[in-house]
Design an enzyme around this catalytic site. Structure first.
Site, PDB file in Angstrom:
ATOM      1  N   ALA A   1      37.175  34.368  36.259  1.00  0.00           N
ATOM      2  CA  ALA A   1      36.397  33.367  36.198  1.00  0.00           C
ATOM      3  C   ALA A   1      35.214  33.086  35.128  1.00  0.00           C
ATOM      4  O   ALA A   1      34.733  32.218  34.598  1.00  0.00           O
ATOM      5  CB  ALA A   1      35.444  32.841  37.701  1.00  0.00           C
TER       6      ALA A   1
ATOM      7  N   PRO B   1      36.228  39.893  38.169  1.00  0.00           N
ATOM      8  CA  PRO B   1      35.708  39.223  39.226  1.00  0.00           C
ATOM      9  C   PRO B   1      36.729  38.590  40.194  1.00  0.00           C
ATOM     10  O   PRO B   1      37.813  37.851  39.710  1.00  0.00           O
ATOM     11  CB  PRO B   1      34.542  38.061  39.316  1.00  0.00           C
ATOM     12  N   ASN B   2      36.991  39.085  41.437  1.00  0.00           N
ATOM     13  CA  ASN B   2      37.863  38.471  42.558  1.00  0.00           C
ATOM     14  C   ASN B   2      39.396  39.242  42.343  1.00  0.00           C
ATOM     15  O   ASN B   2      40.217  39.220  43.140  1.00  0.00           O
ATOM     16  CB  ASN B   2      37.870  37.021  42.776  1.00  0.00           C
TER      17      ASN B   2
ATOM     18  N   ASN C   1      41.323  40.599  31.493  1.00  0.00           N
ATOM     19  CA  ASN C   1      41.428  39.343  32.451  1.00  0.00           C
ATOM     20  C   ASN C   1      40.068  39.080  32.880  1.00  0.00           C
ATOM     21  O   ASN C   1      39.504  39.616  33.799  1.00  0.00           O
ATOM     22  CB  ASN C   1      42.198  39.560  33.475  1.00  0.00           C
TER      23      ASN C   1
ATOM     24  N   HIS D   1      35.631  31.245  31.760  1.00  0.00           N
ATOM     25  CA  HIS D   1      35.221  29.680  31.573  1.00  0.00           C
ATOM     26  C   HIS D   1      33.520  29.577  31.273  1.00  0.00           C
ATOM     27  O   HIS D   1      33.170  28.338  31.324  1.00  0.00           O
ATOM     28  CB  HIS D   1      35.810  28.975  32.650  1.00  0.00           C
TER      29      HIS D   1
ATOM     30  N   ARG E   1      46.308  24.117  34.774  1.00  0.00           N
ATOM     31  CA  ARG E   1      45.445  23.994  36.204  1.00  0.00           C
ATOM     32  C   ARG E   1      44.120  22.802  35.852  1.00  0.00           C
ATOM     33  O   ARG E   1      44.573  22.094  35.367  1.00  0.00           O
ATOM     34  CB  ARG E   1      44.833  25.385  36.441  1.00  0.00           C
TER      35      ARG E   1
ATOM     36  N   ARG F   1      39.247  25.051  33.666  1.00  0.00           N
ATOM     37  CA  ARG F   1      39.944  26.577  33.189  1.00  0.00           C
ATOM     38  C   ARG F   1      40.599  26.484  32.039  1.00  0.00           C
ATOM     39  O   ARG F   1      40.940  27.493  31.292  1.00  0.00           O
ATOM     40  CB  ARG F   1      41.152  26.611  34.363  1.00  0.00           C
TER      41      ARG F   1
ATOM     42  N   TYR G   1      48.436  33.315  42.468  1.00  0.00           N
ATOM     43  CA  TYR G   1      48.234  34.810  41.923  1.00  0.00           C
ATOM     44  C   TYR G   1      49.536  35.585  42.241  1.00  0.00           C
ATOM     45  O   TYR G   1      49.603  36.865  41.518  1.00  0.00           O
ATOM     46  CB  TYR G   1      46.966  35.312  42.022  1.00  0.00           C
TER      47      TYR G   1
ATOM     48  N   ARG H   1      44.581  37.040  47.769  1.00  0.00           N
ATOM     49  CA  ARG H   1      43.875  35.986  47.234  1.00  0.00           C
ATOM     50  C   ARG H   1      44.890  34.753  46.716  1.00  0.00           C
ATOM     51  O   ARG H   1      45.618  35.001  45.899  1.00  0.00           O
ATOM     52  CB  ARG H   1      43.108  36.345  46.008  1.00  0.00           C
TER      53      ARG H   1
ATOM     54  N   HIS I   1      45.669  36.399  31.399  1.00  0.00           N
ATOM     55  CA  HIS I   1      45.479  35.654  32.755  1.00  0.00           C
ATOM     56  C   HIS I   1      46.753  35.696  33.438  1.00  0.00           C
ATOM     57  O   HIS I   1      48.157  35.713  32.824  1.00  0.00           O
ATOM     58  CB  HIS I   1      45.079  34.016  32.496  1.00  0.00           C
TER      59      HIS I   1
ATOM     60  N   SER J   1      47.646  33.444  35.820  1.00  0.00           N
ATOM     61  CA  SER J   1      48.203  32.007  36.025  1.00  0.00           C
ATOM     62  C   SER J   1      48.073  31.488  34.582  1.00  0.00           C
ATOM     63  O   SER J   1      47.274  32.048  33.710  1.00  0.00           O
ATOM     64  CB  SER J   1      47.390  31.288  36.840  1.00  0.00           C
TER      65      SER J   1
ATOM     66  N   GLU K   1      43.214  38.887  25.652  1.00  0.00           N
ATOM     67  CA  GLU K   1      42.834  38.144  26.739  1.00  0.00           C
ATOM     68  C   GLU K   1      43.962  37.811  27.788  1.00  0.00           C
ATOM     69  O   GLU K   1      45.155  37.434  26.881  1.00  0.00           O
ATOM     70  CB  GLU K   1      41.997  36.678  26.310  1.00  0.00           C
TER      71      GLU K   1
ATOM     72  N   ASP L   1      30.048  37.398  23.687  1.00  0.00           N
ATOM     73  CA  ASP L   1      29.336  37.962  22.469  1.00  0.00           C
ATOM     74  C   ASP L   1      29.723  39.452  22.494  1.00  0.00           C
ATOM     75  O   ASP L   1      29.697  39.735  21.390  1.00  0.00           O
ATOM     76  CB  ASP L   1      27.865  37.650  22.945  1.00  0.00           C
TER      77      ASP L   1
HETATM   78  C1  DQA Z   1      42.605  33.965  36.056  1.00  0.00           C
HETATM   79  C2  DQA Z   1      42.395  32.669  36.044  1.00  0.00           C
HETATM   80  C3  DQA Z   1      41.016  32.107  36.118  1.00  0.00           C
HETATM   81  O1  DQA Z   1      40.868  30.647  36.128  1.00  0.00           O
HETATM   82  C4  DQA Z   1      40.509  32.480  37.527  1.00  0.00           C
HETATM   83  O2  DQA Z   1      39.172  32.198  37.773  1.00  0.00           O
HETATM   84  C5  DQA Z   1      40.764  34.000  37.929  1.00  0.00           C
HETATM   85  C6  DQA Z   1      41.936  34.604  37.450  1.00  0.00           C
HETATM   86  C7  DQA Z   1      43.944  34.475  35.991  1.00  0.00           C
HETATM   87  O3  DQA Z   1      44.362  35.534  35.821  1.00  0.00           O
HETATM   88  O4  DQA Z   1      44.870  33.527  36.120  1.00  0.00           O
HETATM   89  O5  DQA Z   1      39.971  34.538  38.657  1.00  0.00           O
HETATM   90  O6  DQA Z   1      41.809  34.763  35.329  1.00  0.00           O
END
Ligand code: DQA
Length: 142
Positions: free
Chosen positions: A74, A9-10, A71, A77, A104, A108, A22, A17, A97, A99, A95, A84
């Site tokens: 959010a 998401p996002n 990735n 967390h 942070r 997170r 980012y 953003r 990320h 950032s 996995e 699962d």
């Molecule tokens: C993220 C880090 C997450 O905490 C955050 O909610 C994101 C992006 C990252 O790629 O740094 O949406 O996964």
């Protein structure tokens, strides 16, 4: 060698953003760079982005891949449901990320996905994805 990249998401908002966190690259930039590295490494790559937890789980359950790079954004967390499905995937999951989630806010630092993934790459900007793809090649070549 089929690698599936899931953007949570996002991440469709990359570029505008919070660029101080980012960066200014867009999701399209990330995917283009991944595609070009994938062809260099002889990897068949597909990508999706979803803001929906259910869609991410459905994508993981499809099993039409040898390895997933995710990735979870959010949902990292919060989502025991994604954890699962990763755990049940029976394939390696990396996995990623953008950032450094350990540098942070406190909330997170907790990743439900890390405990069931092959490994975590965090804090290298767009390179987090490219490093993950290189790791994927090594894992699948073993
Ligand atoms: C993220 C880090 C997450 O905490 C955050 O909610 C994101 C992006 C990252 O790629 O740094 O949406 O996964």
């Amino acid at each position: 060698m089929k690698v599936f990249v899931i953007h949570g998401p996002n991440l469709n908002m990359l570029g505008t953003r919070e660029p101080e966190i980012y960066g200014s690259f867009t999701l399209e930039d990330v995917n283009k760079r991944l595609m070009s590295l994938a062809s260099e490494l002889d990897i068949e790559l597909s990508t999706i982005q979803s803001n929906s937890e259910a869609e991410i789980i459905d994508a993981i359950q499809k099993k039409d891949y040898d390895l997933i790079i995710i990735n979870p954004a959010a949902y990292t967390h919060t989502s025991i449901a994604i954890r699962d499905s990763v755990s049940a995937a029976g394939k390696p999951v990396i996995e990623v990320h953008i950032s450094n989630i350990h540098k942070r806010e406190e909330f997170r630092r907790r990743s439900y996905i890390a405990e069931v993934s092959y490994g975590q790459i965090s804090g290298f900007g767009v390179d987090s994805y490219l490093l993950a793809l290189r790791a994927a090649k090594n894992i699948l070549s073993k």
